[in-house]
Motif scaffolding. Structure first.
Motif, PDB file in Angstrom:
ATOM      1  N   VAL A 661     -21.531  15.741 -31.520  1.00 31.95           N
ATOM      2  CA  VAL A 661     -20.310  15.436 -30.762  1.00 31.95           C
ATOM      3  C   VAL A 661     -19.260  14.848 -31.700  1.00 31.95           C
ATOM      4  O   VAL A 661     -19.439  13.761 -32.262  1.00 31.95           O
ATOM      5  N   LYS A 662     -18.158  15.574 -31.870  1.00 33.49           N
ATOM      6  CA  LYS A 662     -17.070  15.080 -32.696  1.00 33.49           C
ATOM      7  C   LYS A 662     -16.179  14.128 -31.898  1.00 33.49           C
ATOM      8  O   LYS A 662     -15.700  13.125 -32.422  1.00 33.49           O
ATOM      9  N   SER A 663     -15.951  14.464 -30.634  1.00 34.17           N
ATOM     10  CA  SER A 663     -15.092  13.651 -29.786  1.00 34.17           C
ATOM     11  C   SER A 663     -15.486  13.874 -28.319  1.00 34.17           C
ATOM     12  O   SER A 663     -16.112  14.881 -27.979  1.00 34.17           O
ATOM     13  N   TYR A 664     -15.092  12.947 -27.449  1.00 36.90           N
ATOM     14  CA  TYR A 664     -15.446  13.046 -26.029  1.00 36.90           C
ATOM     15  C   TYR A 664     -14.412  12.276 -25.206  1.00 36.90           C
ATOM     16  O   TYR A 664     -13.663  11.448 -25.723  1.00 36.90           O
ATOM     17  N   VAL A 695     -23.702  10.795  -6.740  1.00 31.86           N
ATOM     18  CA  VAL A 695     -22.591  10.399  -7.596  1.00 31.86           C
ATOM     19  C   VAL A 695     -22.603  11.306  -8.811  1.00 31.86           C
ATOM     20  O   VAL A 695     -23.669  11.539  -9.407  1.00 31.86           O
ATOM     21  N   THR A 696     -21.436  11.818  -9.182  1.00 28.35           N
ATOM     22  CA  THR A 696     -21.337  12.743 -10.306  1.00 28.35           C
ATOM     23  C   THR A 696     -20.219  12.314 -11.239  1.00 28.35           C
ATOM     24  O   THR A 696     -19.143  11.905 -10.795  1.00 28.35           O
ATOM     25  N   ALA A 697     -20.511  12.397 -12.540  1.00 33.00           N
ATOM     26  CA  ALA A 697     -19.500  12.105 -13.564  1.00 33.00           C
ATOM     27  C   ALA A 697     -19.499  13.231 -14.586  1.00 33.00           C
ATOM     28  O   ALA A 697     -20.541  13.843 -14.850  1.00 33.00           O
ATOM     29  N   LEU A 698     -18.325  13.509 -15.144  1.00 29.03           N
ATOM     30  CA  LEU A 698     -18.184  14.556 -16.154  1.00 29.03           C
ATOM     31  C   LEU A 698     -17.583  13.988 -17.425  1.00 29.03           C
ATOM     32  O   LEU A 698     -16.599  13.254 -17.376  1.00 29.03           O
ATOM     33  N   TYR A 699     -18.189  14.330 -18.561  1.00 28.48           N
ATOM     34  CA  TYR A 699     -17.616  14.047 -19.873  1.00 28.48           C
ATOM     35  C   TYR A 699     -17.216  15.372 -20.509  1.00 28.48           C
ATOM     36  O   TYR A 699     -17.994  16.328 -20.517  1.00 28.48           O
ATOM     37  N   GLU A 700     -15.998  15.428 -21.035  1.00 29.08           N
ATOM     38  CA  GLU A 700     -15.575  16.588 -21.808  1.00 29.08           C
ATOM     39  C   GLU A 700     -15.873  16.303 -23.269  1.00 29.08           C
ATOM     40  O   GLU A 700     -15.496  15.253 -23.807  1.00 29.08           O
ATOM     41  N   VAL A 701     -16.553  17.255 -23.908  1.00 28.63           N
ATOM     42  CA  VAL A 701     -17.052  17.051 -25.274  1.00 28.63           C
ATOM     43  C   VAL A 701     -16.455  18.089 -26.216  1.00 28.63           C
ATOM     44  O   VAL A 701     -16.408  19.277 -25.894  1.00 28.63           O
ATOM     45  N   ILE A 702     -15.979  17.615 -27.365  1.00 30.67           N
ATOM     46  CA  ILE A 702     -15.580  18.517 -28.458  1.00 30.67           C
ATOM     47  C   ILE A 702     -16.730  18.540 -29.450  1.00 30.67           C
ATOM     48  O   ILE A 702     -17.018  17.525 -30.097  1.00 30.67           O
ATOM     49  N   ASN A 707     -12.726  22.515 -34.272  1.00 28.48           N
ATOM     50  CA  ASN A 707     -11.459  21.848 -34.547  1.00 28.48           C
ATOM     51  C   ASN A 707     -10.533  22.101 -33.349  1.00 28.48           C
ATOM     52  O   ASN A 707     -10.107  23.226 -33.121  1.00 28.48           O
ATOM     53  N   SER A 708     -10.262  21.057 -32.602  1.00 24.79           N
ATOM     54  CA  SER A 708      -9.488  21.197 -31.370  1.00 24.79           C
ATOM     55  C   SER A 708      -8.129  20.528 -31.515  1.00 24.79           C
ATOM     56  O   SER A 708      -7.988  19.511 -32.194  1.00 24.79           O
TER      57      SER A 708
END
Length: 826
Positions: A661-664, A695-702, A707-708
């Motif tokens: 994981v580079k970023s989140y 209960v639901t949670a979402l993480y967006e991961v790069i 390279n974003s």
């Protein structure tokens, strides 16, 4: 003057007579002369202007006696319709001359009382008659001939009486005024246009041909063109803006959605009223009826003013007349226009709401991307609230612009249930994780973390001590507030058992108890207390909270379910009322062990920020009730999850592996983020989980190999050591959960590992697809700067893929909501 209602009744009875009405004296002779003229000029439009004194005008037009004058000693033959303007003119002498001839001719055939110059003929459309010799004169012996012809009826009756097919009959009038006197002369013109003899069809019994609508059009020079019937407008008069000559249309107060002010140019008023009269398909209507017309059905619009308006419509036409004719539509066209009108009405309603909108929402900034090597840990409190979804749904369904600060993505996601497994080993909840492709950015990934609360059967639930805290202030005096609140609480009462107790506290200018804690088996007594509630006064919300918690504490059930249920629009304005003060108050009250449920009602002045603060700080949850469907969902179907906590102060902490994981970034939960050190601090409040709740949670991961454009700027830290140990294998992240029992003070911890994977979204579960589609829609509504793809059609398609088995229809409703929003955006 005789009662107009009685006159109407007589005319209606007369018109229903099966017998052929008796014509006025000499009618056959008159009509023979008419036919002789018509035969000579069959193919030409014939306009015969006739002027006669004011009192006789009504009688002759009503009884069709005007035809008598066509071939008398003096006939004015004008090839085009002519209206004498409301000014002094040499034509007045001609009028007087013709008036004299007319009067002489009529006296030879019909013995009428002397007609006075000051007689007043009122509007024929209202079935009123002229005053003659200070008495009411009606041709009572010939009621059908004296009948007032309205709309298409006049054409049909004339057609029947004359044996002619008349495509259009135009009745207009003239009233002359001078500076020295009031009304000095009244004249009427009967104009016959496009007359065609169809005797053969009459002999064959063809009496059902559709006559054209008889309307007060004025002369041909007053016809102001054709109005495009397909032009979308919020109301009819918007069509006329810039297209109907002689009319000024302005917005009176400058507010969006307000009714325009219509003024016919050149019209003055002595009484201060400048509103014109509206005639729709030949019948005079008030301005309220005007806005019921679908603008797309308008065929033509014209203006009458001066003489033509006042003679035909009396005093009501003094400010001019706007005449509207609608076209006949096929069934298919009507259905299509009904759909258009529904959207237009929705937009019009939203403008009305927005012009008086004082709703309040706390602004917040969406969570940014974090560099994993600088900050690998993220901590937040769970959130089981779902108010944002139903509130946003209300805005979209009403055609309103969605306030982006009303969009809390976690509450939209958690409005829906997901198919997570039940917990094992006596734990209060299970954990479900899934890692797959982000639909709005295929280069990125999404990590879904789900919790499933343990389902506790109703008969195993502890006894309840509920205190209803009800806002009965003046702001609740609307159908979608106090009345809806009462109906909603009936749904809740249906779920209670005899061992459960209910008390009721109300607040307006002050707070008071109207029902002490009462067994739920005394439903009639509780319902009676609810039904007697009336709205009025200011809003002392703080005092109400104090009293409700006091009552709950005095009747506290140890080991039971103790809860205050507050129902309000959040518009507190007396005593403790600010968001900060309410937060401090409720934080103190939660130490009592009493939980809190907040139910929001209404719109326009809804204070979402205060409701959210109360729920977040008070060991509680928060729902927005916009209709009975929502009341039945939250207080009926999801009663146990909404009202019975199985775990409190539930926190989640996740540590990402920099190797993958580079970023989140955490999607949503902006108001629920915690410091990393708060995770193990049991004094820090967090969210509650109810029986059967998900209960639901979402993480967006790069990912580390991507390279974003959304990567935050890297900072070269000298002393920070960031290494990845191959001993961690394919571990993407480690997720920790901490929680307390509902009556406990010490937390417990659960740990779960998440593996890295390269799955594509086609292989994702239905829950993953649906949750991500809801999150995506929320990001679009919030106008997120962290997404590029905003295609509503793709959101809809993804939601359909995640619909799966939808027994209760909530996922289908979301799909329809996206469709509605897409239609509004067009």
């Amino acid at each position: 003057m005789e009662n107009n209602h009685d006159i109407d009744k007589k005319f209606n009875e007369a018109s229903q007579s099966a017998e052929e009405p008796t014509t006025f004296l000499g009618f056959d002779k008159v009509w023979a002369k008419v036919e002789e003229k018509l035969d000579k000029k069959e193919d030409k439009k014939k306009i015969i202007p006739l002027w006669f004194s004011y009192g006789i005008a009504a009688s002759l037009i009503i009884g069709l006696g005007a035809f008598y004058f066509i071939n008398k000693k003096e006939v004015v033959d004008i090839s085009k319709p002519h209206l004498v303007q409301n000014t002094v003119s040499p034509k007045v002498n001609n009028i007087q001359k013709i008036d004299s001839v007319v009067k002489s001719n009529i006296e030879k055939e019909i013995a009428l009382p002397e007609i006075k110059n000051n007689s007043e003929t009122l509007a024929y459309e209202d079935t009123r008659v002229s005053s003659v010799n200070n008495s009411n004169y009606v041709l009572e012996n010939k009621p059908n001939k004296a009948e007032v012809y309205q709309s298409g009826k006049i054409s049909q009756e004339i057609d029947t009486l004359t044996g002619k097919s008349i495509e259009e009959v135009v009745i207009v009038g003239y009233r002359s005024t001078t500076k020295q006197s009031a009304v000095t002369s009244t004249s009427a013109i009967v104009s016959l246009q496009n007359i065609e003899t169809k005797r053969s069809k009459r002999k064959q019994g063809n009496l059902n041909s559709s006559p054209s609508i008889a309307m007060a059009y004025g002369n041909q020079t007053d016809m102001n063109g054709y109005i495009n019937p397909t032009r979308p407008n919020a109301n009819v008069m918007n069509i006329a803006q810039g297209q109907l000559s002689g009319v000024n249309i302005t917005t009176g107060n400058g507010q969006p959605g307000s009714s325009p002010q219509v003024l016919i140019r050149g019209i003055g008023s002595l009484n201060g009223n400048t509103k014109p009269l509206y005639v729709i398909n030949g019948i005079a209507k008030n301005s309220d009826e005007l806005y019921k017309i679908n603008p797309n059905t308008i065929e033509s619009m014209e203006v009458l003013k001066d003489a033509s308006a006042t003679v035909l419509y009396g005093n009501r036409g003094v400010n001019g007349v706007i005449i509207i004719k609608t076209k006949k539509l096929s069934r298919k066209e009507r259905k299509a226009l009904e759909k258009i009108k529904k959207v237009q009405d929705s937009i019009y309603l939203s403008k009305q709401i927005q012009q008086n909108n004082s709703e309040e929402y706390d602004a917040f900034v969406e969570n940014p991307f974090e560099l994993t090597k600088n900050q690998s840990v993220s901590t937040f409190s769970i959130d089981v609230d779902n108010a944002a979804y139903s509130n946003v749904r209300r805005m979209i369904n009403n055609g309103e612009k969605v306030n982006k600060n009303a969009v809390r993505i976690e509450e939209m996601i958690n409005y829906f249930k997901y198919n997570y497994a039940q917990p094992q080993n006596n734990q209060p909840f299970s954990i479900d994780t899934e890692y797959n492709t982000s639909p709005w950015n295929p280069k990125h990934k999404l990590l879904k973390i789900g919790l499933q609360g343990k389902n506790i059967p109703m008969d195993k639930l502890p006894s309840s001590n509920f205190v209803f805290l009800i806002d009965v202030s003046g702001s609740m005096n609307e159908p979608n507030k106090l009345p809806l609140l009462k109906s909603s609480f009936k749904v809740l009462l249906d779920q209670l058992r005899p061992q459960d107790k209910v008390g009721i506290v109300v607040y307006a200018g002050s707070a008071g108890m109207i029902l002490p804690p009462t067994s739920a088996k005394e439903k009639v007594k509780i319902l009676s207390a609810l039904e007697n509630l009336q709205a009025g006064g200011s809003t002392a919300g703080g005092a109400g909270i104090e009293l409700a918690y006091k009552l709950a504490q005095e009747n506290f059930i140890k080991g039971g379910n103790n809860r205050v249920i507050i129902a309000t629009d959040g518009d507190f304005n007396v005593g403790t009322s600010s968001t900060g003060d309410l937060g401090t108050l409720i934080e103190e009250k939660r130490k009592s062990g009493v939980f809190l449920t907040c139910l929001g009602f209404g719109m326009g002045n809804f204070k979402d920020n205060r409701m959210e603060t109360l729920a977040d700080k008070g060991n509680g949850n928060y729902a927005y009730i916009d209709n009975m469907q929502e009341a039945n969902k939250f207080l009926g179907k999801e009663f146990a999850g909404s009202m019975y906590a199985i775990a409190k102060d539930v926190k989640i902490q996740i540590e990402f592996n920099p190797k993958f994981v580079k970023s989140y970034r955490l999607i949503g939960y902006e108001n629920r983020k915690l410091r990393n050190e708060d995770f193990t601090n049991d004094k820090i409040d967090a969210g509650e989980l109810g029986s059967g709740h998900t209960v639901t949670a979402l993480y967006e991961v790069i990912p580390s190999n991507i390279n974003s454009e959304f990567l935050p700027k890297d900072t070269d830290l000298k002393y920070t050591k960031n290494t990845s140990d191959d001993n961690f294998g394919d571990e993407l992240a480690m997720v920790k959960f901490r929680y307390k029992k509902p009556d406990g003070d010490t937390s417990s911890e659960i740990v779960q590992l998440v593996k890295n994977s390269n799955e594509s979204i086609s292989s994702a579960s239905s829950d993953f697809k649906f949750a991500s589609s809801v999150a995506w829609f929320g990001l679009v509504l919030r106008d997120s700067k962290l997404i590029n793809l905003r295609d509503l059609t793709k959101i809809e398609e993804l939601a359909k893929q995640g619909k799966n088995k939808d027994d209760e229809g909530y996922r289908s409703e979301f799909i329809r909501l996206v469709e509605s929003y897409k239609a509004i955006q067009k």
